[in-house]
Scaffold this motif. Structure first.
Motif, short mmCIF file in Angstrom:
data_model
loop_
_atom_site.label_atom_id
_atom_site.label_comp_id
_atom_site.label_asym_id
_atom_site.label_seq_id
_atom_site.Cartn_x
_atom_site.Cartn_y
_atom_site.Cartn_z
N ILE A 49 0.41 -0.87 -21.12
CA ILE A 49 1.33 0.25 -21.35
C ILE A 49 1.07 1.44 -20.43
O ILE A 49 1.85 2.38 -20.43
N VAL A 50 0.00 1.44 -19.66
CA VAL A 50 -0.31 2.55 -18.75
C VAL A 50 0.35 2.29 -17.41
O VAL A 50 0.32 1.18 -16.89
N ASN A 51 0.94 3.35 -16.85
CA ASN A 51 1.50 3.25 -15.50
C ASN A 51 0.39 3.08 -14.48
O ASN A 51 -0.59 3.82 -14.51
N TYR A 52 0.55 2.13 -13.57
CA TYR A 52 -0.37 1.90 -12.45
C TYR A 52 -1.84 1.78 -12.88
O TYR A 52 -2.68 2.60 -12.50
N PRO A 53 -2.18 0.76 -13.65
CA PRO A 53 -3.57 0.63 -14.12
C PRO A 53 -4.58 0.44 -12.99
O PRO A 53 -5.71 0.92 -13.09
N ILE A 54 -4.19 -0.22 -11.90
CA ILE A 54 -5.12 -0.42 -10.78
C ILE A 54 -5.47 0.92 -10.14
O ILE A 54 -6.62 1.17 -9.79
N VAL A 55 -4.49 1.79 -10.00
CA VAL A 55 -4.73 3.12 -9.44
C VAL A 55 -5.69 3.90 -10.32
O VAL A 55 -6.60 4.57 -9.84
N TRP A 56 -5.53 3.78 -11.63
CA TRP A 56 -6.41 4.49 -12.55
C TRP A 56 -7.84 3.95 -12.48
O TRP A 56 -8.80 4.71 -12.62
N VAL A 57 -7.99 2.65 -12.28
CA VAL A 57 -9.35 2.10 -12.12
C VAL A 57 -10.02 2.72 -10.90
O VAL A 57 -11.18 3.13 -10.96
N VAL A 58 -9.29 2.80 -9.81
CA VAL A 58 -9.84 3.40 -8.59
C VAL A 58 -10.19 4.86 -8.81
O VAL A 58 -11.26 5.33 -8.41
N VAL A 59 -9.31 5.60 -9.49
CA VAL A 59 -9.58 7.02 -9.76
C VAL A 59 -10.81 7.17 -10.65
O VAL A 59 -11.68 8.00 -10.37
N ILE A 60 -10.89 6.37 -11.69
CA ILE A 60 -12.02 6.47 -12.62
C ILE A 60 -13.34 6.17 -11.92
O ILE A 60 -14.33 6.88 -12.09
N VAL A 61 -13.36 5.12 -11.12
CA VAL A 61 -14.62 4.69 -10.50
C VAL A 61 -15.01 5.57 -9.31
O VAL A 61 -16.18 5.92 -9.16
N LEU A 62 -14.05 5.94 -8.48
CA LEU A 62 -14.39 6.65 -7.25
C LEU A 62 -14.52 8.17 -7.40
O LEU A 62 -15.19 8.80 -6.58
N LEU A 63 -13.92 8.74 -8.40
CA LEU A 63 -14.02 10.19 -8.56
C LEU A 63 -15.14 10.61 -9.52
O LEU A 63 -15.13 11.74 -10.03
N ASN A 64 -16.06 9.71 -9.75
CA ASN A 64 -17.24 9.98 -10.56
C ASN A 64 -16.91 10.61 -11.90
O ASN A 64 -16.23 10.02 -12.71
N THR A 65 -17.38 11.79 -12.18
CA THR A 65 -17.19 12.40 -13.50
C THR A 65 -15.77 12.93 -13.68
O THR A 65 -15.22 12.89 -14.78
N VAL A 66 -15.14 13.38 -12.61
CA VAL A 66 -13.79 13.93 -12.71
C VAL A 66 -12.76 12.84 -13.01
O VAL A 66 -11.82 13.07 -13.76
#
Length: 79
Positions: free
Chosen positions: A44-61
């Motif tokens: 149900i989330v838009n662009y889940p792959i993009v969110w994985v990249v954001v979560i992993v690569l932007l560390n705490t933010v």
């Protein structure tokens, strides 16, 4: 740029660890919570792959952004 790592020998690691360990634990906890929540909502989330990249690569933010913004941006939402 100084690339000499011998200066690390002079640091009092015993004084720093009580501060660093809770920060590392909080970071890992945020990362795990965000990834588990994204996995559960992956359909149900838009662009889940993009969110994985954001979560992993932007560390705490990244996990904070996902938990505050990403969970609200669902596929069926109308603006």
């Amino acid at each position: 740029m100084n690339t000499d790592i011998s200066i690390l020998k002079d640091i009092d690691w015993g004084a720093i660890m009580p501060i660093v360990i809770p920060i590392m634990v909080l970071h890992l906890l945020l990362l795990i919570i965000a990834l588990i929540d994204l996995y559960r909502r992956r359909t149900i989330v838009n662009y889940p792959i993009v969110w994985v990249v954001v979560i992993v690569l932007l560390n705490t933010v990244g996990p904070i952004l996902y938990l505050t913004i990403g969970r609200r941006l669902l596929k069926n939402d109308r603006y």
